[in-house]
Enzyme design. Structure first.
Site, PDB file in Angstrom:
ATOM      1  N   HIS A   1       0.792  -1.230   0.000  1.00 55.86           N
ATOM      2  CA  HIS A   1       0.000   0.000   0.000  1.00 55.86           C
ATOM      3  C   HIS A   1       0.826   1.284   0.000  1.00 55.86           C
ATOM      4  O   HIS A   1       0.264   2.374   0.114  1.00 55.86           O
ATOM      5  CB  HIS A   1      -0.947   0.002   1.210  1.00 55.86           C
ATOM      6  CG  HIS A   1      -1.869  -1.160   1.239  1.00 55.86           C
ATOM      7  ND1 HIS A   1      -1.569  -2.319   1.935  1.00 55.86           N
ATOM      8  CD2 HIS A   1      -3.059  -1.379   0.622  1.00 55.86           C
ATOM      9  CE1 HIS A   1      -2.553  -3.183   1.758  1.00 55.86           C
ATOM     10  NE2 HIS A   1      -3.459  -2.652   0.971  1.00 55.86           N
TER      11      HIS A   1
ATOM     12  N   GLY B   1      -4.295  11.691  10.380  1.00 60.30           N
ATOM     13  CA  GLY B   1      -5.275  10.837   9.709  1.00 60.30           C
ATOM     14  C   GLY B   1      -5.499  11.268   8.269  1.00 60.30           C
ATOM     15  O   GLY B   1      -5.593  10.447   7.355  1.00 60.30           O
TER      16      GLY B   1
ATOM     17  N   ARG C   1      -3.820  16.865   5.261  1.00 55.44           N
ATOM     18  CA  ARG C   1      -3.111  17.528   6.370  1.00 55.44           C
ATOM     19  C   ARG C   1      -1.633  17.137   6.343  1.00 55.44           C
ATOM     20  O   ARG C   1      -0.778  17.952   6.689  1.00 55.44           O
ATOM     21  CB  ARG C   1      -3.765  17.189   7.705  1.00 55.44           C
ATOM     22  CG  ARG C   1      -3.385  18.165   8.796  1.00 55.44           C
ATOM     23  CD  ARG C   1      -4.190  17.970  10.072  1.00 55.44           C
ATOM     24  NE  ARG C   1      -5.542  18.455   9.924  1.00 55.44           N
ATOM     25  CZ  ARG C   1      -6.597  17.926  10.541  1.00 55.44           C
ATOM     26  NH1 ARG C   1      -6.438  16.902  11.353  1.00 55.44           N
ATOM     27  NH2 ARG C   1      -7.794  18.421  10.364  1.00 55.44           N
TER      28      ARG C   1
ATOM     29  N   ARG D   1      -3.541   5.161  -3.410  1.00 57.68           N
ATOM     30  CA  ARG D   1      -4.835   5.400  -2.748  1.00 57.68           C
ATOM     31  C   ARG D   1      -4.981   6.813  -2.189  1.00 57.68           C
ATOM     32  O   ARG D   1      -5.738   7.044  -1.236  1.00 57.68           O
ATOM     33  CB  ARG D   1      -5.080   4.377  -1.627  1.00 57.68           C
ATOM     34  CG  ARG D   1      -5.333   2.982  -2.183  1.00 57.68           C
ATOM     35  CD  ARG D   1      -5.510   1.963  -1.112  1.00 57.68           C
ATOM     36  NE  ARG D   1      -5.591   0.643  -1.721  1.00 57.68           N
ATOM     37  CZ  ARG D   1      -6.697  -0.094  -1.785  1.00 57.68           C
ATOM     38  NH1 ARG D   1      -7.803   0.331  -1.254  1.00 57.68           N
ATOM     39  NH2 ARG D   1      -6.681  -1.271  -2.374  1.00 57.68           N
TER      40      ARG D   1
ATOM     41  N   GLY E   1      -3.380  14.187  15.337  1.00 61.16           N
ATOM     42  CA  GLY E   1      -4.753  14.112  14.850  1.00 61.16           C
ATOM     43  C   GLY E   1      -5.713  14.886  15.727  1.00 61.16           C
ATOM     44  O   GLY E   1      -5.320  15.498  16.725  1.00 61.16           O
ATOM     45  N   THR E   2      -6.974  14.823  15.341  1.00 62.13           N
ATOM     46  CA  THR E   2      -7.992  15.534  16.105  1.00 62.13           C
ATOM     47  C   THR E   2      -8.769  14.569  16.996  1.00 62.13           C
ATOM     48  O   THR E   2      -8.711  13.352  16.809  1.00 62.13           O
ATOM     49  CB  THR E   2      -8.978  16.252  15.163  1.00 62.13           C
ATOM     50  OG1 THR E   2      -9.536  15.294  14.280  1.00 62.13           O
ATOM     51  CG2 THR E   2      -8.288  17.346  14.389  1.00 62.13           C
TER      52      THR E   2
ATOM     53  N   GLU F   1      -8.121   5.983  16.408  1.00 58.60           N
ATOM     54  CA  GLU F   1      -6.871   5.372  15.955  1.00 58.60           C
ATOM     55  C   GLU F   1      -5.893   4.925  17.037  1.00 58.60           C
ATOM     56  O   GLU F   1      -5.138   3.957  16.844  1.00 58.60           O
ATOM     57  CB  GLU F   1      -6.106   6.364  15.025  1.00 58.60           C
ATOM     58  CG  GLU F   1      -6.744   6.618  13.683  1.00 58.60           C
ATOM     59  CD  GLU F   1      -7.894   7.632  13.716  1.00 58.60           C
ATOM     60  OE1 GLU F   1      -7.981   8.382  14.716  1.00 58.60           O
ATOM     61  OE2 GLU F   1      -8.697   7.663  12.782  1.00 58.60           O
TER      62      GLU F   1
ATOM     63  N   SER G   1     -10.911  19.001  18.446  1.00 57.66           N
ATOM     64  CA  SER G   1     -11.590  19.654  17.314  1.00 57.66           C
ATOM     65  C   SER G   1     -13.068  19.880  17.603  1.00 57.66           C
ATOM     66  O   SER G   1     -13.728  20.647  16.904  1.00 57.66           O
ATOM     67  CB  SER G   1     -11.455  18.807  16.051  1.00 57.66           C
ATOM     68  OG  SER G   1     -12.051  17.534  16.246  1.00 57.66           O
ATOM     69  N   ASP G   2     -13.588  19.174  18.626  1.00 57.83           N
ATOM     70  CA  ASP G   2     -15.003  19.320  18.977  1.00 57.83           C
ATOM     71  C   ASP G   2     -15.215  18.784  20.386  1.00 57.83           C
ATOM     72  O   ASP G   2     -14.335  18.124  20.930  1.00 57.83           O
ATOM     73  CB  ASP G   2     -15.898  18.584  17.968  1.00 57.83           C
ATOM     74  CG  ASP G   2     -15.501  17.135  17.802  1.00 57.83           C
ATOM     75  OD1 ASP G   2     -14.646  16.851  16.943  1.00 57.83           O
ATOM     76  OD2 ASP G   2     -16.010  16.290  18.557  1.00 57.83           O
TER      77      ASP G   2
END
Ligand code: HPA
Length: 233
Positions: A4, A20, A24, A43, A89-90, A181, A203-204
Site C-alpha cells: 500500500h 489521519g 493535512r 490510494r 490528529g484531532t 486510531e 476539534s469538537d
C-alpha cells in the site's frame, strides 16, 4: 514498494508523523518541512520526507479508523524500518473543561474495537504510550501552550453511534477525549518494539457541542505537528 505504499527503501525517514488526513500531511509537509518530497500517492494516502532542524523526518496520512491505520503501521515498520511513529490528529472532548484547540497527549487508550479481542483471545489489553516520547512531548508542548492535558482516552470503531450518550461511561471513568486510531497505534508499536505517541488537538466537544471553525483549525492545529517535530528532531 510495499502493498500500500509506493516508496522505495530509504525514502521514508525512521521517524514518521501520521495525521489521519492525507491533505493535512501535505499541508504540514509543505509548511513545516524543508525540501519535502512526496514518496506516496497510492490510494491518495500522501506521504512526504523532508527535514526539520536539519534532520530527516517523514509525514504520511494514516486514514481514519484502526483497520486502515494498522495497514500503514505494519508496512512502515516492517518494510521501511520506521522506529518512531507520532500520530498528530484531532479528537472529541469528553470532559467539560477541555476546549477546542487544546492539546491532549494520551497515556493509554481504551477501545470498543474488536481488533485486540481477536488478537488476545477475548482478553483485554491496555494500549500504552511510549513514556520516553510522552515525557518529551509534554515538555515540548508546555513550551508552546498552557493548554496541554495528559491522561486516558477512548478509541472507537464508530464515529456515528446509535446511542447519543455512549461516551458518558468513558467520561465518568476519566477518559479525556475520543478518536478512532490510538489503541491500534499503541498496540502495534508494542508488538513491533518501536516508539509511538499520539499528540491530539481537540476539534469538537461531545460535552458542550462546541466544534472548530476553519480559522481555529488553521491557527491551532499546526501546534501538535510542531510539538511532534520538536521531539522527532
Ligand atoms: N469522535 C470520534 N473521533 C473524533 C471525534 C469524535 O467526536 N472528533 C475528532 N475525532
Amino acid at each position: 514498494m510495499s502493498i500500500h505504499i509506493g516508496a522505495k527503501k530509504g525514502e521514508i525517514a525512521p521517524t514518521v508523523l501520521i495525521p489521519g488526513d492525507p491533505m493535512r500531511a501535505k499541508h504540514f509537509a509543505e509548511t513545516l518541512l524543508q525540501d519535502a518530497a512526496c514518496f506516496n500517492q497510492v490510494r491518495g494516502m500522501l506521504g512526504y520526507t523532508g527535514s526539520y532542524n536539519g534532520k530527516a523526518v517523514s509525514i504520511m496520512g494514516s486514514g481514519m479508523g484502526m483497520p486502515t491505520l494498522s495497514i500503514y503501521i505494519n508496512e512502515l515498520v516492517n518494510e521501511y524500518d520506521v522506529k518512531t511513529l507520532i500520530r498528530v490528529g484531532t479528537c472529541g472532548a469528553l470532559q467539560p473543561y477541555l476546549k477546542v484547540g487544546d492539546i491532549v497527549i494520551p497515556m493509554s487508550s481504551s477501545t470498543n474495537s474488536g481488533i485486540n479481542r481477536l488478537r488476545f483471545n477475548g482478553m483485554d489489553y491496555a494500549p500504552t504510550a511510549s513514556f520516553n516520547l510522552l515525557m518529551k512531548a509534554y515538555e515540548a508542548a508546555r513550551q508552546r501552550t498552557e493548554r496541554v492535558f495528559v491522561g486516558g482516552m477512548f478509541a472507537s470503531d464508530l464515529f456515528y453511534q446509535d446511542d447519543p450518550e455512549w461516551w458518558k461511561i468513558w467520561a465518568e471513568y476519566g477518559a479525556l477525549v475520543c478518536e478512532m486510531e490510538t489503541s491500534a497505534l499503541y498496540t502495534l508499536a508494542a508488538k513491533f518494539k518501536v516508539d509511538a505517541l499520539s499528540i491530539l488537538t481537540v476539534s469538537d466537544s461531545l460535552v458542550t457541542g462546541e466544534s472548530s471553525s476553519a480559522e481555529q483549525r488553521e491557527k491551532d492545529f499546526p501546534i501538535m505537528a510542531e510539538i511532534a517535530l520538536d521531539i522527532a528532531t
